[in-house]
Design a protein around this motif. Sequence first.
Motif, short mmCIF file in Angstrom:
data_model
loop_
_atom_site.label_atom_id
_atom_site.label_comp_id
_atom_site.label_asym_id
_atom_site.label_seq_id
_atom_site.Cartn_x
_atom_site.Cartn_y
_atom_site.Cartn_z
N PHE A 59 -38.32 -2.26 -17.02
CA PHE A 59 -39.75 -2.52 -17.12
C PHE A 59 -40.05 -4.02 -17.14
O PHE A 59 -40.97 -4.50 -16.46
N LEU A 60 -39.26 -4.78 -17.90
CA LEU A 60 -39.47 -6.23 -17.95
C LEU A 60 -39.18 -6.88 -16.61
O LEU A 60 -39.87 -7.84 -16.22
N ASN A 61 -38.19 -6.37 -15.91
CA ASN A 61 -37.91 -6.93 -14.58
C ASN A 61 -39.03 -6.64 -13.60
O ASN A 61 -39.37 -7.48 -12.75
N LEU A 62 -39.66 -5.44 -13.71
CA LEU A 62 -40.79 -5.12 -12.86
C LEU A 62 -41.97 -6.04 -13.16
O LEU A 62 -42.66 -6.51 -12.23
N LEU A 63 -42.23 -6.28 -14.44
CA LEU A 63 -43.29 -7.21 -14.80
C LEU A 63 -43.00 -8.61 -14.28
O LEU A 63 -43.92 -9.31 -13.79
N TYR A 64 -41.74 -9.02 -14.41
CA TYR A 64 -41.37 -10.35 -13.92
C TYR A 64 -41.61 -10.45 -12.41
O TYR A 64 -42.16 -11.45 -11.92
N TYR A 65 -41.24 -9.42 -11.68
CA TYR A 65 -41.46 -9.43 -10.23
C TYR A 65 -42.95 -9.42 -9.90
O TYR A 65 -43.43 -10.12 -8.99
N TRP A 66 -43.71 -8.63 -10.66
CA TRP A 66 -45.15 -8.48 -10.39
C TRP A 66 -45.89 -9.82 -10.57
O TRP A 66 -46.76 -10.18 -9.77
N PHE A 67 -45.54 -10.54 -11.63
CA PHE A 67 -46.28 -11.76 -11.94
C PHE A 67 -45.77 -13.00 -11.19
O PHE A 67 -46.55 -13.93 -10.98
N SER A 118 -39.72 -24.99 -14.53
CA SER A 118 -40.12 -23.73 -13.89
C SER A 118 -40.24 -22.66 -14.97
O SER A 118 -39.24 -22.27 -15.59
N SER A 119 -41.46 -22.22 -15.17
CA SER A 119 -41.65 -21.18 -16.18
C SER A 119 -41.01 -19.87 -15.75
O SER A 119 -40.53 -19.09 -16.58
N ALA A 120 -40.95 -19.61 -14.45
CA ALA A 120 -40.33 -18.38 -13.95
C ALA A 120 -38.84 -18.38 -14.25
O ALA A 120 -38.28 -17.38 -14.73
N THR A 121 -38.20 -19.52 -13.97
CA THR A 121 -36.76 -19.62 -14.26
C THR A 121 -36.49 -19.50 -15.75
O THR A 121 -35.55 -18.84 -16.18
N PHE A 122 -37.35 -20.15 -16.54
CA PHE A 122 -37.18 -20.10 -17.99
C PHE A 122 -37.30 -18.67 -18.51
O PHE A 122 -36.50 -18.22 -19.33
N LEU A 123 -38.33 -17.94 -18.05
CA LEU A 123 -38.53 -16.57 -18.53
C LEU A 123 -37.39 -15.65 -18.09
O LEU A 123 -36.94 -14.79 -18.88
N PHE A 124 -36.91 -15.83 -16.87
CA PHE A 124 -35.81 -15.00 -16.40
C PHE A 124 -34.54 -15.28 -17.21
O PHE A 124 -33.81 -14.36 -17.60
N THR A 125 -34.29 -16.55 -17.49
CA THR A 125 -33.12 -16.93 -18.30
C THR A 125 -33.22 -16.38 -19.71
O THR A 125 -32.26 -15.85 -20.26
N ALA A 126 -34.42 -16.49 -20.30
CA ALA A 126 -34.63 -15.99 -21.65
C ALA A 126 -34.45 -14.48 -21.72
O ALA A 126 -33.85 -13.94 -22.66
N MET A 127 -34.96 -13.77 -20.70
CA MET A 127 -34.84 -12.31 -20.68
C MET A 127 -33.37 -11.90 -20.54
O MET A 127 -32.89 -11.01 -21.27
N SER A 128 -32.65 -12.52 -19.63
CA SER A 128 -31.23 -12.20 -19.44
C SER A 128 -30.42 -12.55 -20.69
O SER A 128 -29.53 -11.80 -21.10
#
Length: 560
Positions: free
Chosen positions: A393-401, A500-510
């Motif tokens: 679900f979090l990955n789908l949200l990440y892709y969506w935004f 990059s907020s996208a990179t930061f959020l992906f790193t934090a999630m992983s």
Amino acid sequence: MEEDDSRVKTCVVLGGRGFIGRSLVSRLLRLGTWTVRVADSTQTLNLDESDSLLEDAISSRRASYHCVDVRDKPQIVQVIEGSCVVFYIGADDLRSHDYFHCYKVVVEGTRNVISACCESGVRKLIYNSTADVVFDGLQSIRDGDESLQRPLKFQSMLTDFKAQAEGLIKFANNRDGLLTVALRSSIVFGPGDTEFIPFLVNLAKSGYAKFKVGNGENMSDFTYSDNVSHAHLCAVEALDSHMESVAGKEFFITNFKPVKFWNFVSRIVEGLGYPRPSTKLPVRPVLFVLSLLKWTQEKEGIGSYYDTAHQFALLASSTRTFNCNAAKKHLGYTPIVTLEDGISSTLQWFSCELEKSDDTTIQTKADQLLGCGKVADILLWRNEKKTFFSFLFLNLLYYWFFFSGNTFTSSAAQLLFMFAVALYGLAFLPSKIFGFQVKKIPPWRFEISESTVRDLSKDVVVAWNHGVRICNSLSRGGDWIKFFKIAGSIYLLKLIISRSSATFLFTAMSFSFTAFFTYEQYELELYHLARIFTECASVLKEMVLKNLPLPDASSKPMFM
């Protein structure tokens, strides 16, 4: 049918309350042809459930208990008078850091036992030695026999003392009619073990049992405790039947089945419910670190866990197999319990002991950091199904935004629109579709209780007041540490957002779905490694400070 009293012989088991001593006493009593005097250093005989045979024998006067300190020869003489055999098992609760005490008990105690046997007219003395007396910790032993010479230097002072005691036993043969035999058993284990198996259990509890020292291919000989007891009785009978080839000799005692050391360890720790060793560690760095830590604690004059760990690492990384043909030929010894059966009975006994213990489940630090709630269950993979769908679900949200090509605001608006349509359409769906039940969302799911609102308001107020206090502290000045902490944190946040907020959020999630889980799995190992690193750092610091030149006492300060 009653036993013929004329056939009953009297023997003494010195060290009869130790691990091997208990096994030997039980075997002697089961034979029914011995009157057994159990001697040990404890003041009173504390019997437990496993001592029912000894308790019955004491009641029928087939056994007796005597408190004996081997450092006091008159006490030994008093207890062994009138016996025909003395089994000298030795103490198994010695602390290797107390060298003077170990020497008095092991070496001087053996001298006293020999002298007491000669004075009392005892004819046979069977000494329980160890295969460690031919192992220097450096050279592997492959199919070693009794022709092996003792090394010039031992890794353990306690082993050195045991080698000296064995030498005394050998040279005491034929003194005043005394016949002696030394039995060298290799890595003894079994129910009631107080050294090897408990050390493995402690390793497993601390997390270290997951590691192998070396390549894991080294072979070792192990000996089940009942086989050691059987070997002692074989030695007594051999002294009666063919004394010339037995008296004054040493014999290796094993289970006749060498196995890979780490296969044996894996059987034990896995059988007790712990993960089997899997990660290999290089031998030299491990021995160096353990030697350094051992030296540090010896300097402090305290008991060293690392001394035992160092000895274990030497055993775990070396091949040690022995040829028992001499014991088979001259003593008539063959194992009465196979290695597999011995492992099974050992696991059964220790499993029962672990169940009796009061170990309780302790929350891990990772669990505490995550609040011990639903978030902890998801991020620590307690419920794999929930964790998987949460991650998806979090990955789908990440892709969506971030990868839909729209702005954050438009993506949020589209997501809310889709949610509203789905929520409204759910109300028109039938209760069942193709046999599958459709769950309706009750209205109360969207309600927020007053207590939740109050708690949320309190949290906001607490956070606001905390921020106000920080601002007040900064406005007064003087607290440089707090200033640098706040300024550094804000600057770090600025760098993260600017990149990059996208990179930061992906790193934090992983990171969230992997780091906490990994930390929980290796929490103890990381803690112990950190402790080892800290102790090594303190040792290096002391060494550096000692090597620094001392200030010149004659020099005077520039300003008075």
